[in-house]
Write an enzyme that holds these catalytic residues in place. Structure first.
Site, PDB file in Angstrom:
ATOM      1  N   GLU A  94      -4.626   2.474  -9.880  1.00 30.29           N
ATOM      2  CA  GLU A  94      -4.701   0.706 -10.016  1.00 30.29           C
ATOM      3  C   GLU A  94      -6.036   0.755 -10.950  1.00 30.29           C
ATOM      4  O   GLU A  94      -6.350  -0.483 -11.183  1.00 30.29           O
ATOM      5  CB  GLU A  94      -4.914   0.358  -8.353  1.00 30.29           C
ATOM      6  CG  GLU A  94      -3.840   0.393  -7.880  1.00 30.29           C
ATOM      7  CD  GLU A  94      -3.822  -0.184  -6.530  1.00 30.29           C
ATOM      8  OE1 GLU A  94      -4.898  -0.202  -6.012  1.00 30.29           O
ATOM      9  OE2 GLU A  94      -2.931  -0.554  -5.865  1.00 30.29           O
ATOM     10  N   GLU A 125      -0.438  21.836   1.226  1.00 29.23           N
ATOM     11  CA  GLU A 125      -1.764  21.532   1.559  1.00 29.23           C
ATOM     12  C   GLU A 125      -2.613  22.663   2.085  1.00 29.23           C
ATOM     13  O   GLU A 125      -3.834  22.699   2.470  1.00 29.23           O
ATOM     14  CB  GLU A 125      -1.675  20.425   2.835  1.00 29.23           C
ATOM     15  CG  GLU A 125      -1.221  20.962   3.875  1.00 29.23           C
ATOM     16  CD  GLU A 125      -1.211  19.924   5.247  1.00 29.23           C
ATOM     17  OE1 GLU A 125      -1.898  20.413   6.039  1.00 29.23           O
ATOM     18  OE2 GLU A 125      -0.818  18.819   4.770  1.00 29.23           O
TER      19      GLU A 125
END
Length: 311
Positions: A94, A125
C-alpha cells in the site's frame, strides 16, 4: 532428537506463551447466541489499542531509526510467516499508491513466497535459512531496516530474518505479541505488544493480528511523514493512477492551497499530475520546472521547498 521429542518440546514452549493460553471462561462460547459472541469479540478487540499504547516509546524509537536510514536511501523490509507475513506484504503493497514510493523501497517477505499469501506453504515458517536466502536475494545491507513480525516471537523464519539482517549490518526491529520473546532479544528494537490470550485459543490472526496491523501502519505511515511524504495530514505524494486518485489529488491540492478548481487543474496539468509540485506552483508562484527543482533540492520536503522559494 526424534520428531516426537521435538514436538513435545515445542508444545511445552508454546504452552508458556501468552498468545497460546487457554481461557476456560470461554470454553462454552460455541453454545452462546451469535450476538453474545460478537459482543465478547468486540470487547476483546477494544483492548488492543491500549496494548499498543503501552509500547509507543519503543515504536517511536524504531520509527526514528528507520526513517534515518530510509532518508539515506535505505529500504524497509518486513519478514514474517502466515498472518504476520501477510500483514507485512499488505502494508508494503500500500505504500506505492499512498506515498508514491518505488516498489523496492518498502518490501514484504512472507515465508514460502507469494503463493503463501493465499495458501499455506507447509514447513516454510520453520526455516531460518529460507529467510536468509530471501534477504540475500534482495541484497540486504547496512542501509536497510528489517522488521521481523511474529505473534509468538519464536517463528524461525522471522528469527532468521532478524539474525541474518543484523549480521549484514541492517537495522533490525522485532514485532511480537509476547514479552521477553526470542525475536525481541535478537533485534536492536523490540516492540512486544502483549494483547493476551485469544478468543479462539492460539488463533493469532485475531487480537495479535490486529495489533500487528496497527503497529505496521504506524511504522510505514510515520516514517513516510518523517520523509516528507505528507504536507500536514495531506497525502501530497499520492500516485494518481486511476480516476479516484486523480480526483483525490485535485481535492488535496485544493485543501492545501485554497485555490479554485480551475487553477488547481491548471497546476496539476503543468506538473504532470504531481500534487506536491502543483501545491508549490500555487503557493510559491513558480512554474512547474522550478517546483520540480526546489523539491529535488529539498529532498522532497514540501515545507523546506516553500521556505527556499520564499527566501
Amino acid at each position: 532428537m526424534s520428531e516426537a521429542v521435538a514436538l513435545s518440546a515445542l508444545r511445552a514452549q508454546l504452552a508458556g506463551l501468552t498468545t497460546e493460553a487457554f481461557r476456560p471462561e470461554l470454553a462454552d462460547i460455541d453454545r452462546l447466541p451469535t450476538g453474545d459472541i460478537a459482543r465478547i469479540m468486540n470487547a476483546e478487540d477494544a483492548t488492543v489499542a491500549g496494548a499498543v499504547a503501552d509500547r509507543l516509546p519503543q515504536i517511536a524509537a524504531a520509527i526514528d531509526a528507520t526513517a534515518e536510514r530510509m532518508a539515506r536511501g535505505g529500504r524497509l523490509v518486513y519478514a514474517g510467516a502466515g498472518t504476520a507475513g501477510r500483514l507485512g506484504v499488505l502494508d508494503a503493497s500500500e505504500c506505492p499508491p499512498t506515498f508514491n514510493t518505488g516498489p523496492d523501497r518498502v518490501v514484504g517477505l512472507i515465508a514460502g513466497g507469494p503463493g503463501a499469501l493465499v495458501a499455506a506453504v507447509e514447513g516454510a515458517e520453520d526455516s531460518e535459512e529460507l529467510a536468509a536466502a530471501d534477504l540475500d536475494a534482495l541484497g540486504t545491507g547496512p542501509g536497510d531496516t528489517v522488521v521481523g513480525v511474529s505473534a509468538s516471537g519464536r517463528t524461525p523464519y522471522a528469527l532468521g530474518a532478524v539474525r541474518h539482517a543484523r549480521a549484514a549490518g541492517a537495522l533490525t526491529v522485532a514485532l511480537a505479541c509476547n514479552a521477553g520473546s526470542a525475536l525481541g532479544r535478537a533485534a536492536e528494537h523490540a516492540i512486544e505488544v502483549v494483547v493476551g490470550p485469544e478468543l479462539v485459543t492460539g488463533s493469532t490472526r485475531l487480537k495479535a493480528g490486529t495489533a500487528q496491523k496497527l503497529v505496521l501502519n504506524m511504522i510505514s505511515t510515520i516514517t513516510m511523514i518523517r520523509l516528507g511524504k505528507t504536507y500536514g495530514n495531506l497525502m501530497v505524494d499520492v500516485r494518481a493512477s486511476n480516476d479516484k486518485l486523480r480526483a483525490r489529488s485535485l481535492h488535496i491540492v485544493s485543501l492545501a492551497t485554497g485555490a479554485p478548481d480551475a487553477e488547481v487543474q491548471a497546476a496539476l496539468a503543468e506538473t504532470g499530475g504531481e500534487a506536491k509540485n502543483a501545491i508549490l506552483v500555487l503557493l510559491a508562484g513558480v512554474d512547474g520546472a522550478t517546483a520540480a527543482r526546489l523539491l529535488r533540492e529539498s529532498g522532497g520536503h514540501l515545507r523546506a521547498a516553500l521556505r527556499e522559494a520564499s527566501g
